[in-house]
Design an enzyme around this catalytic site. Structure first.
Site, PDB file in Angstrom:
ATOM      1  CG  HIS A  41      -1.833   0.685   1.276  1.00  0.00           C
ATOM      2  ND1 HIS A  41      -2.762   1.461   1.984  1.00  0.00           N
ATOM      3  CD2 HIS A  41      -1.816   2.355   0.432  1.00  0.00           C
ATOM      4  CE1 HIS A  41      -3.400   1.947   1.984  1.00  0.00           C
ATOM      5  NE2 HIS A  41      -3.220   2.749   1.510  1.00  0.00           N
ATOM      6  CG  HIS A  43      -0.762   6.920  -1.840  1.00  0.00           C
ATOM      7  ND1 HIS A  43      -1.948   6.570  -2.365  1.00  0.00           N
ATOM      8  CD2 HIS A  43      -0.718   6.032  -0.380  1.00  0.00           C
ATOM      9  CE1 HIS A  43      -3.028   6.104  -1.723  1.00  0.00           C
ATOM     10  NE2 HIS A  43      -2.719   5.772  -0.519  1.00  0.00           N
ATOM     11  CG  ASN A  75      -4.651   7.862  -4.202  1.00  0.00           C
ATOM     12  OD1 ASN A  75      -3.540   7.451  -4.592  1.00  0.00           O
ATOM     13  ND2 ASN A  75      -4.843   8.587  -3.190  1.00  0.00           N
ATOM     14  CG  HIS A 163     -10.052   5.027   1.760  1.00  0.00           C
ATOM     15  ND1 HIS A 163      -9.123   5.553   2.208  1.00  0.00           N
ATOM     16  CD2 HIS A 163     -10.814   5.041   2.760  1.00  0.00           C
ATOM     17  CE1 HIS A 163      -9.120   6.099   3.642  1.00  0.00           C
ATOM     18  NE2 HIS A 163     -10.294   6.245   3.540  1.00  0.00           N
ATOM     19  CG  ASP A 290      -2.131   4.915   3.219  1.00  0.00           C
ATOM     20  OD1 ASP A 290      -1.742   5.188   2.474  1.00  0.00           O
ATOM     21  OD2 ASP A 290      -3.221   4.818   4.180  1.00  0.00           O
ATOM     22  CG  HIS A 294       0.733  15.009   1.464  1.00  0.00           C
ATOM     23  ND1 HIS A 294      -0.350  15.264   0.312  1.00  0.00           N
ATOM     24  CD2 HIS A 294       0.007  13.563   2.362  1.00  0.00           C
ATOM     25  CE1 HIS A 294      -1.275  14.881   0.128  1.00  0.00           C
ATOM     26  NE2 HIS A 294      -1.279  13.404   1.511  1.00  0.00           N
ATOM     27  N   GLY A 309      -2.061  11.961   5.705  1.00  0.00           N
ATOM     28  CA  GLY A 309      -1.435  10.549   4.957  1.00  0.00           C
ATOM     29  C   GLY A 309       0.006  11.666   5.206  1.00  0.00           C
TER      30      GLY A 309
HETATM   31  O1  DOR Z   1      -4.127   9.460   4.499  1.00  0.00           O
HETATM   32  C1  DOR Z   1      -4.334   9.169   3.797  1.00  0.00           C
HETATM   33  N1  DOR Z   1      -3.664   9.447   2.697  1.00  0.00           N
HETATM   34  N2  DOR Z   1      -5.470   8.210   3.457  1.00  0.00           N
HETATM   35  C2  DOR Z   1      -5.406   8.109   2.171  1.00  0.00           C
HETATM   36  O2  DOR Z   1      -6.841   7.273   1.831  1.00  0.00           O
HETATM   37  C3  DOR Z   1      -5.281   8.952   0.886  1.00  0.00           C
HETATM   38  C4  DOR Z   1      -3.730   8.678   0.770  1.00  0.00           C
HETATM   39  C5  DOR Z   1      -3.607  10.159   0.095  1.00  0.00           C
HETATM   40  O3  DOR Z   1      -3.470   9.947  -0.985  1.00  0.00           O
HETATM   41  O4  DOR Z   1      -2.594  11.137   0.294  1.00  0.00           O
HETATM   42 ZN    ZN Z   2      -3.772   4.737   0.626  1.00  0.00          ZN
END
Ligand code: DOR
Ligand code: ZN
Length: 404
Positions: A41, A43, A75, A163, A290, A294, A309
């Site tokens: 998981h 991103h 996403n 999710h 996860d 950012h 995130g």
């Molecule tokens: O906190 C999160 N950040 N939860 C998510 O479902 C997406 C993720 C993100 O892509 O920033």
């Molecule tokens: Zn995620």
């Protein structure tokens, strides 16, 4: 040939180990060898937000964390919802990868593109359904579309990853707490309450049972979800549960210290003991970071515009090894949760990648050490004992202390 001398396996045997690849001898006395980690998981922000992470920085962070395989979420901007977008995304990734990380991609569920499931079934690790909104614009909370997605996924032998947060309930609770929401980061955990997760998960489990869909529950964060998952497993529903480091190691106390930086979806909770219990009784099947980078300046924005995130892939293994020293988890459990089980759940082929860890190395987490473009961590200041030392990917050795 890579010759690893006098290494200790995670089961405690001292061995010499060989891996096809570059010519190299590693004197590994005092180091412990584990299968390299799979992070199911992440991103990595491609396409659309490369300033937060790309596959060059993401792969470097992964390797430093002992990870050689990642499964990346859809996403993106634009969202990865079709065969065409998957191909475009893959082409960019291949260009960006300097370290040849192994990866799989999720297809994003979109109610107008559900025929893409059949078209992409051999190219994806799963179908990701956002039942509640988070970063990006993927959202599928229409009951009819959900039914169809679960049915089509089952028909095409595609794993559904959810999710699980109920969008309507998030909206209702946000409206009720409007004033607090504008000012107090803690309200994030109250709005996206345990009930919000429980309600969505109950729907997902019902559909998985009805259509015999294999279901992967991302970032399980509450005892309420764990109870539902235990019951479903007892009934024979094919459900797998993922826990994240932040829900295992952090609590709502972090809002005091970090304010909006502590925002994450699902939010921080105070269910840490229930999650560790669920690791013990094997209700939790995998750990996924996860990893959701950012930039600090984005996270410091006021409530309402600060994104959710945390970046965490390079601390994934160190956090678990530190927990091992605290007697919370065995090395065997770490291997199972980060390698054996993700491999089985996602039908991922076996490979020879390993990570050699120094269980005795102690280091304080510093933002300036991080390879992720996010360059900040909610774990900064924590002293962790046990760190990856060498990660071996596709027959090449990466010294985690030496990578630039
Ligand atoms: O906190 C999160 N950040 N939860 C998510 O479902 C997406 C993720 C993100 O892509 O920033
Ligand atoms: Zn995620």
């Amino acid at each position: 040939m890579i010759k690893i001398k006098n290494v200790t396996t995670h089961l405690g045997q001292k061995i010499n180990h060989q891996i096809d690849g570059e010519d190299r001898v590693i004197e590994a006395e005092g180091l412990v060898m584990l299968p390299a980690l799979i992070d199911p998981h992440v991103h990595f922000r491609v396409p659309g937000a490369e300033y937060k992470e790309d596959w060059e920085s993401g792969a470097l962070a992964a390797i430093c964390g002992g990870v050689t395989t990642v499964f990346d979420m859809p996403n993106n901007t634009p969202s990865c919802i079709s065969k065409k977008r998957l191909a475009e995304k893959k082409a960019i990734i291949e260009k960006q990868l300097k370290i040849p990380l192994r990866y799989g991609l999720y297809l994003g569920a979109d109610q107008n593109h559900l025929d893409e499931i059949a078209k992409t079934k051999d190219q994806i690790v799963g179908l990701k359904i956002y039942m509640g909104s988070s970063t990006g614009d993927l959202l599928m909370n229409d009951p009819k579309a959900l039914e169809k997605a679960f049915r089509l996924a089952a028909e095409n032998s595609v794993l559904v990853a959810v999710h699980a947060e109920d969008e309507d309930l998030i909206k209702k609770r946000s409206a009720e707490c409007k004033a607090a929401l504008q000012t107090d980061p803690k309200s994030h955990s109250m709005i996206r309450s345990p009930e919000v997760a429980q309600k969505a998960l109950a729907v997902a489990l019902e559909l998985a049972e009805k259509y015999k869909t294999r279901l992967y529950v991302a970032h399980v964060s509450t005892k309420e979800e764990l109870d539902l998952i235990r019951k479903a497993k007892m009934k024979g529903v094919q459900v797998f549960a993922e826990a994240t480091p932040h829900h295992l190691f952090l609590t709502t106390a972090l809002y005091e210290k970090l304010g909006t930086r502590a925002l994450v979806n699902p939010p921080l909770r105070d269910h840490v003991d229930a999650l560790w219990q669920a690791i013990k009784d094997q209700t939790i099947d995998t750990i996924g970071t996860d990893h959701a980078p950012h930039l600090l300046e984005e996270k410091m924005r006021p409530m309402g515009s600060a994104p959710s995130g945390f970046a965490s892939i390079e601390l994934y293994l160190a956090l678990l090894l530190n927990a091992h020293h605290e007697k919370k988890i065995s090395l065997e459990q770490i291997v199972s949760l980060t390698s054996t089980q993700p491999r089985e759940i996602f039908h991922w082929p076996v490979n020879s990648d390993v990570v050699l860890v120094d269980l005795n190395h102690e280091q304080v987490v510093k933002d300036s050490h991080l390879k992720t473009k996010a360059k900040w961590s909610p774990y900064a200041g924590m002293k962790l004992k046990g760190w990856p030392r060498y990660t071996i990917l596709k027959g090449k050795v990466y010294d985690t202390q030496m990578v630039p």
